[in-house]
Enzyme design. Structure first.
Site, mmCIF file in Angstrom:
data_model
loop_
_atom_site.group_PDB
_atom_site.id
_atom_site.type_symbol
_atom_site.label_atom_id
_atom_site.label_comp_id
_atom_site.label_asym_id
_atom_site.label_seq_id
_atom_site.Cartn_x
_atom_site.Cartn_y
_atom_site.Cartn_z
ATOM 1 N N ARG A 195 -4.504 2.739 -3.920
ATOM 2 C CA ARG A 195 -5.114 2.071 -5.072
ATOM 3 C C ARG A 195 -6.188 2.982 -5.645
ATOM 4 N NH1 ARG A 195 -1.313 -0.558 -5.270
ATOM 5 N NH2 ARG A 195 -1.022 -2.812 -5.241
ATOM 6 N N ASP B 51 -1.057 8.919 -7.435
ATOM 7 C CA ASP B 51 -0.060 8.025 -8.036
ATOM 8 C C ASP B 51 -0.764 6.806 -8.615
ATOM 9 O OD1 ASP B 51 2.702 7.253 -8.587
ATOM 10 O OD2 ASP B 51 2.336 5.626 -7.149
ATOM 11 N N GLU C 162 -6.313 2.832 -14.332
ATOM 12 C CA GLU C 162 -4.902 2.911 -14.738
ATOM 13 C C GLU C 162 -4.427 1.719 -15.556
ATOM 14 O OE1 GLU C 162 -3.017 2.964 -10.751
ATOM 15 O OE2 GLU C 162 -2.017 1.109 -11.341
ATOM 16 N N HIS D 45 1.881 5.532 -11.061
ATOM 17 C CA HIS D 45 2.140 4.400 -10.166
ATOM 18 C C HIS D 45 3.653 4.161 -10.010
ATOM 19 C CE1 HIS D 45 -0.067 0.681 -8.449
ATOM 20 N NE2 HIS D 45 1.058 0.883 -7.792
HETATM 21 P P1 NAD Z 1 -0.491 -2.593 5.326
HETATM 22 O O1 NAD Z 1 -1.248 -3.862 5.159
HETATM 23 O O2 NAD Z 1 0.755 -2.568 6.151
HETATM 24 O O3 NAD Z 1 -1.471 -1.473 5.939
HETATM 25 C C1 NAD Z 1 -2.783 -1.274 5.511
HETATM 26 C C2 NAD Z 1 -3.544 -0.648 6.686
HETATM 27 O O4 NAD Z 1 -4.849 -0.276 6.236
HETATM 28 C C3 NAD Z 1 -3.729 -1.633 7.865
HETATM 29 O O5 NAD Z 1 -3.302 -1.022 9.074
HETATM 30 C C4 NAD Z 1 -5.244 -1.875 7.876
HETATM 31 O O6 NAD Z 1 -5.768 -2.095 9.183
HETATM 32 C C5 NAD Z 1 -5.750 -0.560 7.285
HETATM 33 N N1 NAD Z 1 -7.114 -0.634 6.797
HETATM 34 C C6 NAD Z 1 -7.802 -1.688 6.309
HETATM 35 N N2 NAD Z 1 -9.062 -1.322 6.013
HETATM 36 C C7 NAD Z 1 -9.162 0.007 6.317
HETATM 37 C C8 NAD Z 1 -10.205 0.958 6.239
HETATM 38 N N3 NAD Z 1 -11.423 0.628 5.791
HETATM 39 N N4 NAD Z 1 -9.964 2.220 6.625
HETATM 40 C C9 NAD Z 1 -8.740 2.581 7.106
HETATM 41 N N5 NAD Z 1 -7.715 1.724 7.209
HETATM 42 C C10 NAD Z 1 -7.920 0.446 6.814
HETATM 43 O O7 NAD Z 1 -0.211 -2.055 3.860
HETATM 44 P P2 NAD Z 1 0.932 -1.053 3.390
HETATM 45 O O8 NAD Z 1 2.168 -1.816 3.067
HETATM 46 O O9 NAD Z 1 0.998 0.095 4.321
HETATM 47 O O10 NAD Z 1 0.327 -0.579 1.986
HETATM 48 C C11 NAD Z 1 -0.868 0.191 1.939
HETATM 49 C C12 NAD Z 1 -1.392 0.199 0.500
HETATM 50 O O11 NAD Z 1 -0.471 0.934 -0.307
HETATM 51 C C13 NAD Z 1 -1.421 -1.199 -0.162
HETATM 52 O O12 NAD Z 1 -2.647 -1.835 0.104
HETATM 53 C C14 NAD Z 1 -1.257 -0.885 -1.614
HETATM 54 O O13 NAD Z 1 -2.528 -0.824 -2.207
HETATM 55 C C15 NAD Z 1 -0.625 0.497 -1.643
HETATM 56 N N6 NAD Z 1 0.702 0.497 -2.268
HETATM 57 C C16 NAD Z 1 0.931 1.374 -3.277
HETATM 58 C C17 NAD Z 1 2.186 1.416 -3.879
HETATM 59 C C18 NAD Z 1 2.501 2.397 -4.991
HETATM 60 O O14 NAD Z 1 3.526 2.252 -5.675
HETATM 61 N N7 NAD Z 1 1.694 3.409 -5.225
HETATM 62 C C19 NAD Z 1 3.189 0.551 -3.463
HETATM 63 C C20 NAD Z 1 2.930 -0.326 -2.393
HETATM 64 C C21 NAD Z 1 1.674 -0.344 -1.809
#
Ligand code: NAD
Length: 330
Positions: free
Chosen positions: A233, A257, A262, A294
């Site tokens: 994000r 990305d 954005e 994105h």
């Molecule tokens: P997820 O919930 O499986 O994993 C997130 C991880 O981050 C968890 O293990 C959590 O413990 C950890 N976390 C929380 N706070 C933290 C911190 N302060 N420092 C380090 N780690 C921390 O989520 P996911 O499915 O792996 O997705 C991750 C992120 O990717 C989503 O939150 C979303 O914002 C982003 N995303 C982007 C796209 C894209 O198209 N660019 C698509 C899907 C998701």
């Protein structure tokens, strides 16, 4: 159930229609959802929203006033929803917790590879019959240290990919998992990770705690010439601080990305307009910055899974009063 589907692109409509199969009356709307467009949901029991829709308190109140009782997010992230306001307004929220972690992790790896070997520059050179290699020098990924911040579903996939290149993978997550260790990650503190990593990749959610996680102090901890990649994000990164880091050379490559501002840019064709965002244009002007709009999630598998889970959430709400994957106040 009649559902107002906001921020609809042709691909959303095609995949949602297929997954729906006539179960719900889907009203496809091009505008983004915000307090001004909430009126378009008149007569709908549910809205379906995407990442740059604004479900802040004012929007939520406007939706509730029009009888909306459910918001089905076509995303994993829910940082764009005021959950307290939704609860108070009696609007239940559900999301798509995972659709294809591979899609995002693979795109992240593509950014790393392109930035390292300057594929984006090489492509333009060769089209102009410029076959000089000066300026295209990369480095072996094998043996390099990659720092992964957030080892959830996407982070673990990325750990596995980078371990496959022969990288040492350090990870930071407040909730370490065996899955990440099995994929090849060694957990460290955030400070140790930043000090050791040649490549830092962000995979944690955007929360009040992680807003501007990458700030001037943390950039100062990174190795000179570090590659920073953000596919999570935009607001995890302090854009002004990253621009300073690029200017000083502390950051040697930047792959994005997602971008803090954005919402006013991405998912639209603005090619015949003057963009008023000076930060974005400054970032774009660096030769060692690669930005995609994105699109990390954008594979056929991921879009089909998003559509299927979204329809399942809508059906569960209609039948049982809650989505399959509800989002509740933490
Ligand atoms: P997820 O919930 O499986 O994993 C997130 C991880 O981050 C968890 O293990 C959590 O413990 C950890 N976390 C929380 N706070 C933290 C911190 N302060 N420092 C380090 N780690 C921390 O989520 P996911 O499915 O792996 O997705 C991750 C992120 O990717 C989503 O939150 C979303 O914002 C982003 N995303 C982007 C796209 C894209 O198209 N660019 C698509 C899907 C998701």
């Amino acid at each position: 159930m009649r559902v107002a589907v906001f921020s609809t692109k042709p691909y959303d409509e095609a995949f949602l229609r297929k997954a729906n199969g006539g179960a719900h009356e889907l009203v496809f709307l091009e505008p983004r959802l915000n307090r001004d467009t909430a009126a378009l949901a008149e007569g709908c029991a549910a809205v379906c929203a995407f990442v740059n829709d604004d479900l802040g308190a004012e929007t939520v109140e406007a939706l509730a006033a029009r009888g909306v009782r459910f918001a089905a997010l076509r995303s994993a992230g829910f940082n764009h929803v005021d959950l307290r306001a939704a609860k108070e307004a009696g609007i239940a929220v559900a999301r798509v917790p995972d659709y294809s972690p591979y899609a995002v992790a693979e795109h992240c790896a593509a950014l790393v590879l392109a930035l390292n070997r300057k594929t984006h520059r090489a492509y333009n050179r060769v089209r102009e019959h410029n076959f000089a290699l000066t300026g295209l020098l990369g480095f072996d990924l094998h043996g390099r240290t990659v720092g992964v911040i957030g080892t959830g579903k996407i982070g673990v996939c990325f750990v596995r990919i980078m371990a496959g290149f022969g990288c040492r993978v350090l990870a930071y997550d407040p909730f370490p998992t065996e899955a990440a260790r099995d994929a090849g990650a060694e957990y460290t503190s955030l400070e140790e990770l930043l000090a050791a990593a040649d490549i830092v990749s962000l995979h944690c959610p955007l929360t009040p705690e992680t807003h501007h996680l990458i700030d001037p102090e943390r950039i100062a901890l990174m190795r000179p010439g570090v590659m920073l990649v953000n596919t999570s994000r935009g607001a995890l990164v302090d854009t002004a601080a990253v621009i300073e880091g690029l200017k000083s050379g502390r950051i040697g490559h930047l792959g994005l990305d997602v971008y803090e501002e954005e919402a006013e840019l991405f998912f639209e064709d603005l090619s015949d307009q003057v963009i008023g965002d000076d930060w974005f244009d400054r970032l774009n002007a660096f030769p060692n910055v690669l930005i995609t709009g994105h699109q990390a999630f954008f594979t056929a598998e991921a879009i089909a899974a998003i559509a299927a889970t979204t329809i399942a959430n809508l059906t569960a709400f209609e039948d049982l009063g809650a989505g399959v994957h509800p989002v509740a106040l933490g």
